[in-house]
Every structure is written in C-alpha cells, then in structure tokens.
Motif scaffolding. Structure first.
Motif, PDB file in Angstrom:
ATOM      1  N   UNK A   1       1.446 130.464 -32.734  1.00 39.05           N
ATOM      2  CA  UNK A   1       0.699 131.538 -33.388  1.00 39.05           C
ATOM      3  C   UNK A   1      -0.130 130.920 -34.516  1.00 39.05           C
ATOM      4  N   UNK A   2      -1.452 131.145 -34.491  1.00 36.01           N
ATOM      5  CA  UNK A   2      -2.230 131.888 -33.497  1.00 36.01           C
ATOM      6  C   UNK A   2      -2.181 131.202 -32.138  1.00 36.01           C
ATOM      7  N   UNK A   3      -2.508 131.942 -31.064  1.00 38.00           N
ATOM      8  CA  UNK A   3      -2.436 131.364 -29.723  1.00 38.00           C
ATOM      9  C   UNK A   3      -3.371 130.173 -29.569  1.00 38.00           C
ATOM     10  N   UNK A   4      -3.034 129.295 -28.633  1.00 39.46           N
ATOM     11  CA  UNK A   4      -3.793 128.062 -28.420  1.00 39.46           C
ATOM     12  C   UNK A   4      -4.685 128.180 -27.197  1.00 39.46           C
ATOM     13  N   UNK A   5      -5.764 127.432 -27.224  1.00 37.41           N
ATOM     14  CA  UNK A   5      -6.617 127.289 -26.045  1.00 37.41           C
ATOM     15  C   UNK A   5      -6.575 125.863 -25.499  1.00 37.41           C
ATOM     16  N   UNK A   6      -6.175 124.910 -26.356  1.00 36.27           N
ATOM     17  CA  UNK A   6      -6.127 123.511 -25.920  1.00 36.27           C
ATOM     18  C   UNK A   6      -5.179 122.745 -26.842  1.00 36.27           C
ATOM     19  N   UNK A   7      -4.277 121.944 -26.243  1.00 36.29           N
ATOM     20  CA  UNK A   7      -3.384 121.071 -27.003  1.00 36.29           C
ATOM     21  C   UNK A   7      -4.112 119.759 -27.259  1.00 36.29           C
ATOM     22  N   UNK A   8      -4.206 119.380 -28.513  1.00 32.61           N
ATOM     23  CA  UNK A   8      -4.927 118.170 -28.881  1.00 32.61           C
ATOM     24  C   UNK A   8      -4.018 116.944 -28.972  1.00 32.61           C
ATOM     25  N   UNK A   9      -2.887 117.107 -29.636  1.00 37.83           N
ATOM     26  CA  UNK A   9      -2.007 115.951 -29.849  1.00 37.83           C
ATOM     27  C   UNK A   9      -0.585 116.437 -30.115  1.00 37.83           C
ATOM     28  N   UNK A  10       0.396 115.653 -29.641  1.00 32.81           N
ATOM     29  CA  UNK A  10       1.807 115.954 -29.891  1.00 32.81           C
ATOM     30  C   UNK A  10       2.476 114.668 -30.368  1.00 32.81           C
ATOM     31  N   UNK A  11       3.017 114.700 -31.579  1.00 32.00           N
ATOM     32  CA  UNK A  11       3.765 113.560 -32.120  1.00 32.00           C
ATOM     33  C   UNK A  11       5.248 113.904 -32.120  1.00 32.00           C
ATOM     34  N   UNK A  12       6.086 112.903 -31.805  1.00 30.56           N
ATOM     35  CA  UNK A  12       7.520 113.161 -31.653  1.00 30.56           C
ATOM     36  C   UNK A  12       8.332 112.094 -32.377  1.00 30.56           C
ATOM     37  N   UNK A  13       9.458 112.535 -32.939  1.00 27.49           N
ATOM     38  CA  UNK A  13      10.444 111.634 -33.537  1.00 27.49           C
ATOM     39  C   UNK A  13      11.831 112.170 -33.222  1.00 27.49           C
TER      40      UNK A  13
ATOM     41  N   UNK B   1      11.907 116.169 -33.208  1.00 26.30           N
ATOM     42  CA  UNK B   1      10.951 116.848 -34.088  1.00 26.30           C
ATOM     43  C   UNK B   1       9.552 116.678 -33.496  1.00 26.30           C
ATOM     44  N   UNK B   2       8.939 117.812 -33.139  1.00 23.10           N
ATOM     45  CA  UNK B   2       7.632 117.786 -32.497  1.00 23.10           C
ATOM     46  C   UNK B   2       6.582 118.368 -33.434  1.00 23.10           C
ATOM     47  N   UNK B   3       5.505 117.644 -33.577  1.00 28.53           N
ATOM     48  CA  UNK B   3       4.361 118.101 -34.367  1.00 28.53           C
ATOM     49  C   UNK B   3       3.196 118.316 -33.398  1.00 28.53           C
ATOM     50  N   UNK B   4       2.851 119.590 -33.148  1.00 29.35           N
ATOM     51  CA  UNK B   4       1.851 119.949 -32.143  1.00 29.35           C
ATOM     52  C   UNK B   4       0.564 120.365 -32.846  1.00 29.35           C
ATOM     53  N   UNK B   5      -0.504 119.679 -32.533  1.00 33.62           N
ATOM     54  CA  UNK B   5      -1.827 120.052 -33.026  1.00 33.62           C
ATOM     55  C   UNK B   5      -2.616 120.666 -31.870  1.00 33.62           C
ATOM     56  N   UNK B   6      -3.214 121.833 -32.139  1.00 32.46           N
ATOM     57  CA  UNK B   6      -3.916 122.512 -31.051  1.00 32.46           C
ATOM     58  C   UNK B   6      -5.107 123.302 -31.597  1.00 32.46           C
ATOM     59  N   UNK B   7      -6.020 123.623 -30.680  1.00 35.40           N
ATOM     60  CA  UNK B   7      -7.196 124.426 -31.025  1.00 35.40           C
ATOM     61  C   UNK B   7      -6.905 125.886 -30.704  1.00 35.40           C
ATOM     62  N   UNK B   8      -7.367 126.765 -31.575  1.00 37.05           N
ATOM     63  CA  UNK B   8      -7.186 128.200 -31.356  1.00 37.05           C
ATOM     64  C   UNK B   8      -8.418 128.779 -30.667  1.00 37.05           C
TER      65      UNK B   8
ATOM     66  N   UNK C   1      -4.897 123.911 -35.582  1.00 35.30           N
ATOM     67  CA  UNK C   1      -3.621 124.494 -35.987  1.00 35.30           C
ATOM     68  C   UNK C   1      -2.515 123.450 -35.841  1.00 35.30           C
ATOM     69  N   UNK C   2      -1.450 123.648 -36.616  1.00 39.23           N
ATOM     70  CA  UNK C   2      -0.340 122.703 -36.610  1.00 39.23           C
ATOM     71  C   UNK C   2       0.965 123.475 -36.450  1.00 39.23           C
ATOM     72  N   UNK C   3       1.788 123.029 -35.500  1.00 35.57           N
ATOM     73  CA  UNK C   3       3.075 123.690 -35.246  1.00 35.57           C
ATOM     74  C   UNK C   3       4.167 122.633 -35.198  1.00 35.57           C
ATOM     75  N   UNK C   4       5.185 122.784 -36.039  1.00 37.18           N
ATOM     76  CA  UNK C   4       6.321 121.868 -36.060  1.00 37.18           C
ATOM     77  C   UNK C   4       7.533 122.591 -35.480  1.00 37.18           C
ATOM     78  N   UNK C   5       8.183 121.955 -34.504  1.00 38.26           N
ATOM     79  CA  UNK C   5       9.338 122.562 -33.842  1.00 38.26           C
ATOM     80  C   UNK C   5      10.411 121.501 -33.648  1.00 38.26           C
ATOM     81  N   UNK C   6      11.665 121.930 -33.762  1.00 32.56           N
ATOM     82  CA  UNK C   6      12.812 121.053 -33.535  1.00 32.56           C
ATOM     83  C   UNK C   6      13.490 121.444 -32.223  1.00 32.56           C
ATOM     84  N   UNK C   7      13.570 120.494 -31.299  1.00 30.68           N
ATOM     85  CA  UNK C   7      14.194 120.707 -29.997  1.00 30.68           C
ATOM     86  C   UNK C   7      15.548 120.002 -30.003  1.00 30.68           C
TER      87      UNK C   7
END
Length: 255
Positions: A66-78, A114-121, A129-135
């Motif tokens: 949120x906001x919704x994405x139209x394209x995922x640009x980059x995903x960084x993981x640790x 830990x995922x850091x997702x950068x995407x275009x809205x 936009x930037x979304x951080x999520x823990x899986x």
C-alpha cells in the motif's frame, strides 16, 4: 606608481564552519622486549567447530503493498537468526570419565528474512515506494557420523541414594535415614554463527493484472540455502598433535 610596489591584498581566510582541527605532534616509539617462556604441552580453551552445514529452507508468503504497485523495481534481502540449537539424541562414552561424545543430534534453526521491496505505484512521476517485511522460518536438520567435524562433548549429572535397614530388628527399612550423593556437571553450550545465505525466489501477483495495472499483494516463493557454523568451547591440549581434554572421574560412585 608601479603596481609591483603596491601592498598585496589580504585574501579572506577560509571559514571552518564549526569544524575544529589540531595538528598532531609525532611521538617516539620503541620495541618492547619480551622473554619467552617455553611450554611443554600447552592447554587451550577455545571454540571448536562442531559442524558447518548448509540447510535448504523453503517458505511461501504473501506481502501486502500500500499504495498498490504497478512494477517491482528491486528487492534486497538479509537473514536474521533467532536460534541455532543443537539437541543431542545419541552418545558414546569417553572411557570412565563420565563424559560423552555426541554421535547424533537434531540442529534447530529459526529466524526471519528481512525484505526491503522498492516498487513503482500507479501515480505517474511519483517517488518509489518502500515496503519492509519480515518473513519468518523455522526448521531442523539431522546430524550424524561424518556430519560432525568434531563431536560435541557433554557430561551428565548423577544422583545416588543409599537406604538403611533398622539396626534394632535388622528386618525393617529405616524410613528416616538416607544417604545422598549428587554430582552436577556444567557444560559449555553449543552455539551457532551465520555464515552465508543464498536466495532463490519467484515474486508475482496472485491475481492477473492488465498492462500497467496495479496489484495489492506480492506472493513470494523463496528457496533459501542457509549456511551456519556450530561451535562449542572445548579444552584442547597441544603436543605432537591436538587432542581434546576432559576431566577424569569427578567423584562418581562406581561399582
């Protein structure tokens, strides 16, 4: 008047902008003389590598955007580990010392990615936009035989009890008289270290979207090759070769 005779104009001194500096003065240094003391058979207490394993962890997750994405640009993981625990399940005695080497064990691991997702809205010319999520993930592996580079060592506690017969009748048990012997051994706990994490993943929207359409959920299928090192502090004696040192009989009552 010749311009060469005119006094030179003073150049404005550069401002330090609040940064203070001080020129350092060199000091002398000299070699410290040491007197070596020979050790015949030195003994060390150091961490010993018990095992170094690569565990494959498979996890699937849905991450809301949120906001919704139209394209995922980059995903960084640790990877962040919460636990690396070794649970022994089989043992071999070390002589009559009361200590045992571990011949089989379960290795439990747990933590999160830990995922850091950068995407275009959907908004044009909008910032990323930037979304951080823990899986989170958990799992275990079986370690036996050659899986151990060096076996873990554990000493077990012992409880002994002696009962007495009545000195009057020699026929009855004394219920008010006992002898107890308790031996408590304190072991070095095996622990883990994170070595490497290799990610293979597929990210997609679980619902089909039109061209330049937006999506609120990102589904991820992750295969993680997690390499960890398991260690235990042990006592090692150096000589012609290296050997593990364990205490001899610590007051164990033996038949």
């Amino acid at each position: 008047m010749d311009d060469s005779c005119k006094p030179a104009k003073n150049h404005k001194q550069a401002e330090d902008h609040g940064v203070k500096s001080q020129q350092q003065i060199p000091v002398t240094d000299a070699t410290v003389l040491v007197t070596p003391t020979p050790l015949t058979t030195p003994t060390f207490k150091i961490p010993i590598v018990l095992a170094e394993r690569t565990l494959q962890i498979v996890v699937e997750s849905d991450i809301s955007l949120y906001p919704p994405a139209t394209e995922i640009k980059r995903v960084k993981k640790h990877v962040f580990l919460d636990q690396v625990k070794l649970v022994p399940t089989a043992f071999a005695p070390i002589g009559t010392t009361g200590y045992f080497t571990v011949t089989s064990a379960k290795l439990f691991v747990g933590g999160h990615i830990r995922k850091n997702i950068e995407y275009a809205s959907a908004d044009y010319n909008a910032p990323l936009q930037d979304r951080i999520a823990n899986v989170r993930f958990t799992g275990f592996a079986e370690l036996t035989g050659a899986d151990f580079l060096n076996p873990p060592i554990f000493g077990f506690s012992a409880n002994e009890e002696a009962n007495f017969v009545s000195e009057k009748t020699q026929m009855d048990a004394r219920l008010d008289k006992y002898f107890f012997q308790n031996l408590v051994r304190y072991n070095e706990q095996p622990y883990g270290e994170l070595v490497a994490a290799n990610f293979f993943e597929l990210d997609f929207s679980p619902h089909s979207t039109y061209h330049d359409g937006s999506f609120h959920t990102l589904r991820e299928k992750i295969v993680l090759d997690l390499t960890v090192k398991v260690l235990q502090v042990q006592q090692i004696q150096a000589g012609a070769g290296l050997s593990t040192v364990v205490p001899t009989n610590l007051g164990i009552i033996t038949p």
